[in-house]
Design an enzyme around this catalytic site. Structure first.
Site, PDB file in Angstrom:
ATOM      1  N   ASN A  48      13.317   5.726  14.950  1.00  0.00           N
ATOM      2  CA  ASN A  48      11.901   5.388  14.791  1.00  0.00           C
ATOM      3  C   ASN A  48      10.984   5.976  15.856  1.00  0.00           C
ATOM      4  O   ASN A  48      10.029   6.691  15.519  1.00  0.00           O
ATOM      5  CB  ASN A  48      11.739   3.863  14.698  1.00  0.00           C
ATOM      6  CG  ASN A  48      11.977   3.335  13.300  1.00  0.00           C
ATOM      7  OD1 ASN A  48      11.080   3.316  12.467  1.00  0.00           O
ATOM      8  ND2 ASN A  48      13.192   2.890  13.036  1.00  0.00           N
ATOM      9  N   LYS A  97      22.046  -2.040  13.198  1.00  0.00           N
ATOM     10  CA  LYS A  97      20.681  -1.783  12.748  1.00  0.00           C
ATOM     11  C   LYS A  97      19.770  -1.438  13.926  1.00  0.00           C
ATOM     12  O   LYS A  97      18.907  -0.556  13.821  1.00  0.00           O
ATOM     13  CB  LYS A  97      20.148  -3.016  11.995  1.00  0.00           C
ATOM     14  CG  LYS A  97      18.736  -2.859  11.433  1.00  0.00           C
ATOM     15  CD  LYS A  97      18.665  -1.805  10.344  1.00  0.00           C
ATOM     16  CE  LYS A  97      17.258  -1.676   9.766  1.00  0.00           C
ATOM     17  NZ  LYS A  97      16.837  -2.873   9.003  1.00  0.00           N
ATOM     18  N   GLY A 149       4.997 -11.589   2.999  1.00  0.00           N
ATOM     19  CA  GLY A 149       4.821 -10.180   3.337  1.00  0.00           C
ATOM     20  C   GLY A 149       5.056  -9.310   2.128  1.00  0.00           C
ATOM     21  O   GLY A 149       6.119  -9.388   1.510  1.00  0.00           O
ATOM     22  N   ASN A 200      12.560  -5.751  11.862  1.00  0.00           N
ATOM     23  CA  ASN A 200      13.262  -4.708  12.610  1.00  0.00           C
ATOM     24  C   ASN A 200      13.474  -5.078  14.073  1.00  0.00           C
ATOM     25  O   ASN A 200      12.700  -5.832  14.667  1.00  0.00           O
ATOM     26  CB  ASN A 200      12.475  -3.398  12.547  1.00  0.00           C
ATOM     27  CG  ASN A 200      12.653  -2.675  11.230  1.00  0.00           C
ATOM     28  OD1 ASN A 200      13.712  -2.744  10.611  1.00  0.00           O
ATOM     29  ND2 ASN A 200      11.620  -1.973  10.796  1.00  0.00           N
ATOM     30  N   GLY A 204       9.263  -6.221   1.274  1.00  0.00           N
ATOM     31  CA  GLY A 204       8.918  -7.463   0.584  1.00  0.00           C
ATOM     32  C   GLY A 204       8.772  -7.271  -0.913  1.00  0.00           C
ATOM     33  O   GLY A 204       9.287  -8.067  -1.714  1.00  0.00           O
ATOM     34  N   ALA A 233       6.631  -2.720   1.772  1.00  0.00           N
ATOM     35  CA  ALA A 233       7.634  -2.035   0.958  1.00  0.00           C
ATOM     36  C   ALA A 233       8.885  -2.893   0.753  1.00  0.00           C
ATOM     37  O   ALA A 233       9.364  -3.055  -0.374  1.00  0.00           O
ATOM     38  CB  ALA A 233       7.996  -0.700   1.604  1.00  0.00           C
ATOM     39  N   SER A 281      10.025   3.837   8.978  1.00  0.00           N
ATOM     40  CA  SER A 281       8.912   2.891   8.815  1.00  0.00           C
ATOM     41  C   SER A 281       7.898   3.048   9.933  1.00  0.00           C
ATOM     42  O   SER A 281       6.687   2.897   9.713  1.00  0.00           O
ATOM     43  CB  SER A 281       9.447   1.458   8.780  1.00  0.00           C
ATOM     44  OG  SER A 281      10.144   1.138   9.978  1.00  0.00           O
ATOM     45  N   ASN A 320      17.588   1.938  14.235  1.00  0.00           N
ATOM     46  CA  ASN A 320      16.141   1.937  14.454  1.00  0.00           C
ATOM     47  C   ASN A 320      15.757   2.686  15.719  1.00  0.00           C
ATOM     48  O   ASN A 320      14.816   3.485  15.728  1.00  0.00           O
ATOM     49  CB  ASN A 320      15.624   0.493  14.543  1.00  0.00           C
ATOM     50  CG  ASN A 320      15.402  -0.144  13.197  1.00  0.00           C
ATOM     51  OD1 ASN A 320      14.970   0.513  12.258  1.00  0.00           O
ATOM     52  ND2 ASN A 320      15.699  -1.428  13.083  1.00  0.00           N
TER      53      ASN A 320
END
Length: 334
Positions: free
Chosen positions: A218, A210, A12, A108, A17, A15, A279, A214
């Protein structure tokens, strides 16, 4: 894994990766490869990967390919894709996964391995919103998986070139909560790349941190178009974020997670991330699919299992799905 890690693949080239590749490229003696495709593959083959972060400029020239068969078996694979791409990338990666290959999914939301390693039956451990047919667990048996929670933000400026304006942190842990040699080896490798790396014997605790980050940011960012700073500090948006935060904290606590922050501190930290787009907002603006299953729907599924309603979270996810569908219909129209 008893020998030094020398063969590493990053699957991958988005961004995260590219940021990870640019950092790992500085580790001596490492044979680093990347899986990429299309314009990104062409750009990395021609100019390598480049990261601008708080420490300065980092560049590397990994071997890049669209076909892992030509790269040979790997000792360590970082999967840096969107959650919905996992089945396809795992099918592609099979030639690179040997008997002792360690795979670190940097994805994520709630991972498909959430209940793995804890003695649950296959049926009880399967999350219907993520892996209803068990394809992921067949493609990547749990003995290969090393859990990871990544606190890194990065934005792609152009293929192969990314920028990050916040500190990097990766927390690692075996999914059975036991210490291991390979856990320490991977932690040391990441630390050698200049990224703060921590090992834990309870990987689901930072995972919930996390997940909360998210889920509170998000989906609502897609609905509002707001940056992290706006989401957590704007007087119109912050109460909505706080409601989702409270619902998710209750769910996390019901699953035994130890969360090491209080809500006001969490809100302050979120606002302190600055004018950064999530993201999911970046994906929405680019017309890409959204990671709603792992970031939102899996959390609601976990809450349903224990009788928690999560009304604000559900409403926000419904609005996000509606807005995403409108965007899809608009782009699909002739």
């Amino acid at each position: 894994m008893t020998r030094n890690i020398t063969r590493v693949c990053i699957a991958g080239a988005g961004a995260i990766g590219c940021a990870l590749a640019a950092r790992l490229a500085s580790v001596p003696g490492l044979s680093l490869s990347m899986l990429a495709r299309g314009d990104t593959l062409t750009a990395i083959a021609a100019g390598g990967v480049h990261l601008t972060d708080l420490d300065g400029e980092h560049q590397g020239w990994p071997q890049v390919s669209a076909d892992p068969a030509g790269l040979g078996p790997q000792q360590l694979i970082f999967i840096c894709t969107k959650a919905q791409a996992l089945p396809a990338i795992l099918r592609t990666l099979q030639p690179a996964i040997a008997a002792d290959t360690v795979v670190v999914p940097i994805v994520n939301g709630v991972p498909w391995w959430y209940f793995k390693g804890l003695g649950h039956s296959d049926e009880a451990s399967r999350l219907q919103s993520i892996d209803p047919l068990g394809e992921l667990e067949r493609l990547l048996p749990e003995q290969h998986v090393l859990g990871a929670v990544t606190f890194m933000t990065a934005q792609t400026q152009r293929p192969g070139r990314v920028i990050s304006t916040n500190p990097h942190l990766i927390t690692l842990g075996e999914i059975n909560n036991q210490p291991s040699e390979r856990l320490e080896q991977v932690r040391q490798l990441i630390a050698a790349a200049g990224i703060e790396a921590r090992a834990t014997d309870s990987i689901r605790d930072p995972l919930w941190t996390k997940i909360i980050a998210n889920l509170t940011s998000n989906p609502l960012s897609v609905v509002s178009g707001a940056t992290l700073e706006q989401l957590y500090a704007d007087p119109q948006l912050a109460p909505l974020v706080r409601a989702i935060l409270d619902e998710t904290l209750l769910t996390a606590a019901a699953y035994g997670a130890r969360i090491r922050f209080n809500p006001p501190t969490f809100m302050q930290l979120g606002a302190g991330m600055g004018a950064v787009k999530t993201s999911m907002l970046q994906d929405y603006e680019a017309g890409r699919p959204l990671e709603l299953a792992t970031i939102g729907e899996a959390v609601v599924e976990l809450a349903e299992r224990i009788g928690l309603p999560m009304p604000m979270t559900r409403h926000t996810l419904a609005l996000t799905r509606f807005i995403a569908a409108l965007r899809h219909n608009d782009t699909a129209s002739p």
